[in-house]
Enzyme design. Structure first.
Site, PDB file in Angstrom:
ATOM      1  N   THR A  45     112.293  27.381  42.133  1.00  0.00           N
ATOM      2  CA  THR A  45     111.722  28.143  41.010  1.00  0.00           C
ATOM      3  C   THR A  45     111.631  29.625  41.368  1.00  0.00           C
ATOM      4  O   THR A  45     111.448  29.993  42.533  1.00  0.00           O
ATOM      5  CB  THR A  45     110.319  27.601  40.641  1.00  0.00           C
ATOM      6  OG1 THR A  45     109.870  28.292  39.473  1.00  0.00           O
ATOM      7  CG2 THR A  45     109.283  27.775  41.744  1.00  0.00           C
ATOM      8  N   SER A  77     110.569  24.825  38.074  1.00  0.00           N
ATOM      9  CA  SER A  77     109.444  24.463  37.208  1.00  0.00           C
ATOM     10  C   SER A  77     109.886  23.504  36.095  1.00  0.00           C
ATOM     11  O   SER A  77     109.052  22.907  35.424  1.00  0.00           O
ATOM     12  CB  SER A  77     108.843  25.728  36.598  1.00  0.00           C
ATOM     13  OG  SER A  77     109.839  26.414  35.857  1.00  0.00           O
ATOM     14  N   GLU A  78     111.213  23.383  35.908  1.00  0.00           N
ATOM     15  CA  GLU A  78     111.742  22.493  34.857  1.00  0.00           C
ATOM     16  C   GLU A  78     112.247  21.172  35.430  1.00  0.00           C
ATOM     17  O   GLU A  78     113.018  20.469  34.775  1.00  0.00           O
ATOM     18  CB  GLU A  78     112.897  23.190  34.115  1.00  0.00           C
ATOM     19  CG  GLU A  78     112.525  24.463  33.398  1.00  0.00           C
ATOM     20  CD  GLU A  78     111.692  24.233  32.147  1.00  0.00           C
ATOM     21  OE1 GLU A  78     111.161  23.114  31.970  1.00  0.00           O
ATOM     22  OE2 GLU A  78     111.558  25.175  31.357  1.00  0.00           O
ATOM     23  N   HIS A  99     120.333  29.933  29.628  1.00  0.00           N
ATOM     24  CA  HIS A  99     119.949  30.610  28.375  1.00  0.00           C
ATOM     25  C   HIS A  99     121.132  31.446  27.892  1.00  0.00           C
ATOM     26  O   HIS A  99     121.012  32.679  27.781  1.00  0.00           O
ATOM     27  CB  HIS A  99     118.739  31.525  28.603  1.00  0.00           C
ATOM     28  CG  HIS A  99     117.542  30.848  29.205  1.00  0.00           C
ATOM     29  ND1 HIS A  99     116.539  31.534  29.856  1.00  0.00           N
ATOM     30  CD2 HIS A  99     117.172  29.541  29.249  1.00  0.00           C
ATOM     31  CE1 HIS A  99     115.603  30.691  30.282  1.00  0.00           C
ATOM     32  NE2 HIS A  99     115.983  29.463  29.939  1.00  0.00           N
ATOM     33  N   HIS A 160     114.606  28.542  23.097  1.00  0.00           N
ATOM     34  CA  HIS A 160     114.558  28.550  24.557  1.00  0.00           C
ATOM     35  C   HIS A 160     115.947  28.693  25.203  1.00  0.00           C
ATOM     36  O   HIS A 160     116.197  29.673  25.884  1.00  0.00           O
ATOM     37  CB  HIS A 160     113.846  27.267  25.031  1.00  0.00           C
ATOM     38  CG  HIS A 160     113.685  27.148  26.503  1.00  0.00           C
ATOM     39  ND1 HIS A 160     112.848  26.240  27.091  1.00  0.00           N
ATOM     40  CD2 HIS A 160     114.272  27.796  27.536  1.00  0.00           C
ATOM     41  CE1 HIS A 160     112.900  26.348  28.403  1.00  0.00           C
ATOM     42  NE2 HIS A 160     113.764  27.297  28.697  1.00  0.00           N
TER      43      HIS A 160
END
Ligand code: 13P
Length: 266
Positions: A45, A77-78, A99, A160
């Site tokens: 992360t 974190s995902e 993204h 997102h």
């Protein structure tokens, strides 16, 4: 057999590619690879995925708990989103989250990628639905994505980004690249007065070609939740791709598959 160190290097290479191709900004995005049922490599992360070295890569178990991490590195974190994909899609060996500018713009505008505009996108992806918005790092995103996992190999994440997964790291990355290219073409052709869509007969032929290629993964050509609603495919869902995913036989099959996988993994 490819060594773990080699796989870590490959993750760094793909991280550099997504960064260099502007599919992520700053520290965004994350990548994981399944080693076996209880060992997964993932990006840490809070670092730029464009400048990682193998020492950055963390190892987690099937619940996302740390098995190995150097220094202050912590798993993405995902990680919960990645683990949900592996849990519900045992055929998946790698997950890539990014993204990309065009795909994310469609995800922000709330427009799923459903227009049949070019052969490669139809063969590689079919349609790409939008999973409802969830707060990053919580169970909300895995829960939102779950509904689509049995039908698609790529999903937009509302407001997102995008998620792609496949049977190898390179294939998962390629899904992301194809997804972004499809979104970019769709964006530009909309600017030019709107795309001239391929006909249903042309789409059907492309679906057949996909079958002949024996391509791995799921594809809405076979699994579209709409094809039991008297519509032939995802490309014929009236722009609500994936939103009709309740009540059809294909949905029931997906639900049963999920239950069986859950039982097997206990
Ligand atoms: P991580 O750096 O924790 O993987 O998060 C990046 C990101 O893009 C979250 O959506």
């Amino acid at each position: 057999m490819v060594s773990e160190y080699e796989i870590k290097k490959q993750i760094c290479d793909i991280g550099k590619r997504i960064y260099d191709r502007r599919m992520v900004a700053a520290n965004d995005g994350n990548i994981s690879v399944k080693l076996n049922d209880n060992e997964f490599l993932c990006t840490p992360t809070g670092v730029s995925k464009g400048f990682m070295t193998p020492e950055y890569i963390c190892k987690v178990d099937a619940n996302g708990n740390v098995l190995q991490a150097n220094g202050n590195f912590k798993p993405s974190s995902e990680i919960k989103m990645h683990m949900r994909v592996y849990k519900e899609r045992p055929d998946v060996q790698s997950v890539v989250h990014a993204h990309p500018i065009y795909a994310t713009s469609f995800a922000i505008a709330g427009i799923p990628l459903t227009q049949p505009i070019m052969p490669e996108a139809i063969i590689a992806l079919g349609c790409v639905p939008i999973a409802e918005y969830g707060t990053p790092s919580t169970e909300e995103i895995p829960d939102a994505v779950s509904k689509y996992l049995q039908y698609y190999d790529a999903v937009l994440l509302e407001n997102h980004g995008a998620l792609a997964y496949s049977d190898s790291l390179l294939a998962a990355y390629h899904k992301m690249e194809s997804l972004e290219f499809y979104a970019e073409l769709l964006f530009h052709s909309r600017q030019l007065g709107g795309p001239k869509e391929l006909s249903q007969a042309q789409v059907k032929r492309l679906y057949e070609i996909r079958k002949q290629f024996g391509m791995t993964g799921k594809h809405p050509a076979d699994l579209c939740p709409n094809n039991k609603d008297g519509k032939t495919s995802c490309h014929n869902c009236g722009g609500n791709c994936g939103n009709h995913a309740s009540g059809s036989d294909s949905d029931l099959i997906a639900a049963i598959t999920k239950k069986v996988i859950e039982q097997l993994s206990k």
